[in-house]
Design an enzyme around this catalytic site. Structure first.
Site, short mmCIF file in Angstrom:
data_model
loop_
_atom_site.label_atom_id
_atom_site.label_comp_id
_atom_site.label_asym_id
_atom_site.label_seq_id
_atom_site.Cartn_x
_atom_site.Cartn_y
_atom_site.Cartn_z
CG HIS A 243 2.09 -5.97 0.59
ND1 HIS A 243 0.97 -6.66 0.23
CD2 HIS A 243 2.99 -6.13 -0.42
CE1 HIS A 243 1.19 -7.23 -0.96
NE2 HIS A 243 2.40 -6.92 -1.38
CG ASP A 244 3.46 -3.53 -2.69
OD1 ASP A 244 4.32 -3.02 -1.93
OD2 ASP A 244 3.71 -4.48 -3.45
CE LYS A 247 4.94 -1.83 -5.58
NZ LYS A 247 4.99 -3.22 -6.07
CG HIS A 272 6.01 0.85 -2.42
ND1 HIS A 272 7.30 0.50 -2.75
CD2 HIS A 272 5.49 -0.22 -1.78
CE1 HIS A 272 7.53 -0.75 -2.35
NE2 HIS A 272 6.44 -1.21 -1.74
CG HIS A 298 6.16 -4.57 2.45
ND1 HIS A 298 5.65 -3.30 2.53
CD2 HIS A 298 6.34 -4.82 1.12
CE1 HIS A 298 5.50 -2.81 1.31
NE2 HIS A 298 5.93 -3.71 0.43
CG HIS A 299 10.03 -3.58 0.33
ND1 HIS A 299 10.18 -4.69 -0.47
CD2 HIS A 299 8.88 -2.97 -0.09
CE1 HIS A 299 9.17 -4.73 -1.34
NE2 HIS A 299 8.37 -3.70 -1.11
CG ASP A 327 5.26 -9.10 -1.21
OD1 ASP A 327 4.42 -9.38 -2.08
OD2 ASP A 327 5.93 -8.05 -1.21
FE LIG Z 1 6.30 -3.46 -1.63
FE LIG Z 2 3.39 -7.71 -3.10
#
Ligand SMILES: [Fe+2]
Ligand SMILES: [Fe+2]
Length: 374
Positions: A243-244, A247, A272, A298-299, A327
């Site tokens: 998911h990240d 980053k 990200h 996911h955000h 998360d």
């Molecule tokens: Fe994230």
């Molecule tokens: Fe996370």
């Protein structure tokens, strides 16, 4: 014993089942049940070969189960790994690579390369009359285990067809076991690659590996509680650690800033999601497609106030809605440089409020509460 046509049909059906079913446990269980009814046997057990030994894997024998209970049977079998070689019936079958038919277990000729070990019958009170033990041989002739049928009706007058069917059955199971093992190994390798890649994106944070493992497990459990099918649940489990991944492209002075971010920094931080989706663009597998959706969305929030695209409700991929709950829950219950971990009850309360305020999908949160409360 069923007639030849029935037997052929059952064999074909088993072949179809074995080639479509990838979970080895389900596969073996079905196989033993089919073997019992196909060959008119009271019981069936299956052993897999490993480093010169046969290890008990699974059984199907209602009579024995009645006597000892399922756990009792498993224990009795498990305590007896068998050396591959002359001596025991199953060990000899694996060693010779051909079927062993024993029509009278208590009267095996003295010159046979195997004997019947009566201790199992003695300790369990079970009465073994006859046995048919079939090697599970792959196409390359490798014996991956044996299938043992016990107390078959009319074993002394088994036709050639029945014998050949039994061996064909053993070969089918062998190929299926080989495939399932391979699939399981591939999956493990895939998961390891994914989590390592994901961890690389956040290498600077020593807690990340644990976060990824936990959040992927929560994602899997929530997806399961939502009633998704096993395959989709698995995809979410494997894809969520990414998911990240975006980053990786966020500059350290923002990613690692100990204090709160200013507006400009937040704007960079939010990228990200699109960077992650860009890393995973043009997916060639279902798994990568899930990972891309999750990385991108996911955000997002159910009320459309999230980022990067401000999409709402069902426009947000389901997997991403699941992952956002998992998360945030793990972030809340973990220690971070700027905060102490919240107790689970407090974190659950915050998630619940999040659903009420339009952050999370209320249905998913409901499923989450069902498992978090238990
Ligand atoms: Fe994230
Ligand atoms: Fe996370």
């Amino acid at each position: 014993m069923t007639n030849d046509a029935d037997m052929l049909e059952a064999l074909v059906n088993t072949g179809i089942l074995l080639s479509s079913e990838h979970s080895i446990d389900v596969l073996l269980e079905q196989t033993l049940k089919t073997a019992r009814s196909l060959f008119g046997a009271e019981g069936a057990s299956l052993y897999l070969a490993d480093s010169g030994m046969l290890h008990f894997r699974i059984f199907s024998n209602p009579v024995l189960e009645d006597k000892l209970g399922p756990e009792g049977v498993r224990k009795a079998y498990k305590a007896r790994p068998v050396k591959i070689g002359p001596g025991s019936i199953s060990g000899y079958t694996a060693y010779a690579g051909e079927s062993t038919i024993v029509t009278d277990a208590y009267n095996i000729p003295g010159d046979a390369p195997y004997s019947f070990n009566t201790s199992f019958d003695k300790s369990s009170g079970y009465k073994t009359v006859n046995l048919a033990t079939v090697p599970m041989k792959t196409r390359k002739g490798k014996v991956v285990g044996v299938l043992q049928l016990v107390n078959l009706q009319g074993l002394d007058s088994f036709s050639d067809t029945a014998m050949r069917a039994m061996e064909a059955f053993g070969a089918q199971v062998a190929v299926a076991v080989e495939n399932a093992t391979l699939t399981e190994e591939l999956k493990k390798a895939q998961y390891e690659t994914i989590t390592r890649l994901a961890a690389a994106a956040e290498l600077k944070d020593p807690d990340t590996g644990d976060h990824l493992r936990r959040m992927s497990e929560y994602s899997r459990d929530i997806a399961d509680a939502c009633g998704l099918d096993e395959h989709t649940v698995e995809l979410i489990y494997y894809a969520s650690p990414l998911h990240d991944v975006g980053k990786i492209a966020i500059p350290d002075d923002i990613l690692l800033k100990p204090g709160p971010l200013d507006d400009d920094e937040w704007e960079v931080m939010r990228t990200h999601t699109v960077i992650g989706a860009d890393i995973l663009r043009n997916p060639h597998s279902e798994l990568a497609a899930y990972a891309r959706d999750i990385a991108l969305c996911h955000h997002e929030r159910i009320d459309g106030k999230g980022y990067p695209s401000e999409i709402k409700g069902d426009d947000i991929p389901f997997a991403a809605r699941v992952v956002s709950v998992a998360d945030v829950f793990d972030a809340l219950t973990s220690r971070r440089p700027y905060k102490e971990p919240f107790p689970a009850a407090k974190a659950i309360e915050i998630i619940n409020e999040g659903a009420a305020k339009g952050q999370f999908d209320p249905e998913i949160v409901k499923a989450f509460l069902g498992i978090a409360g238990s």
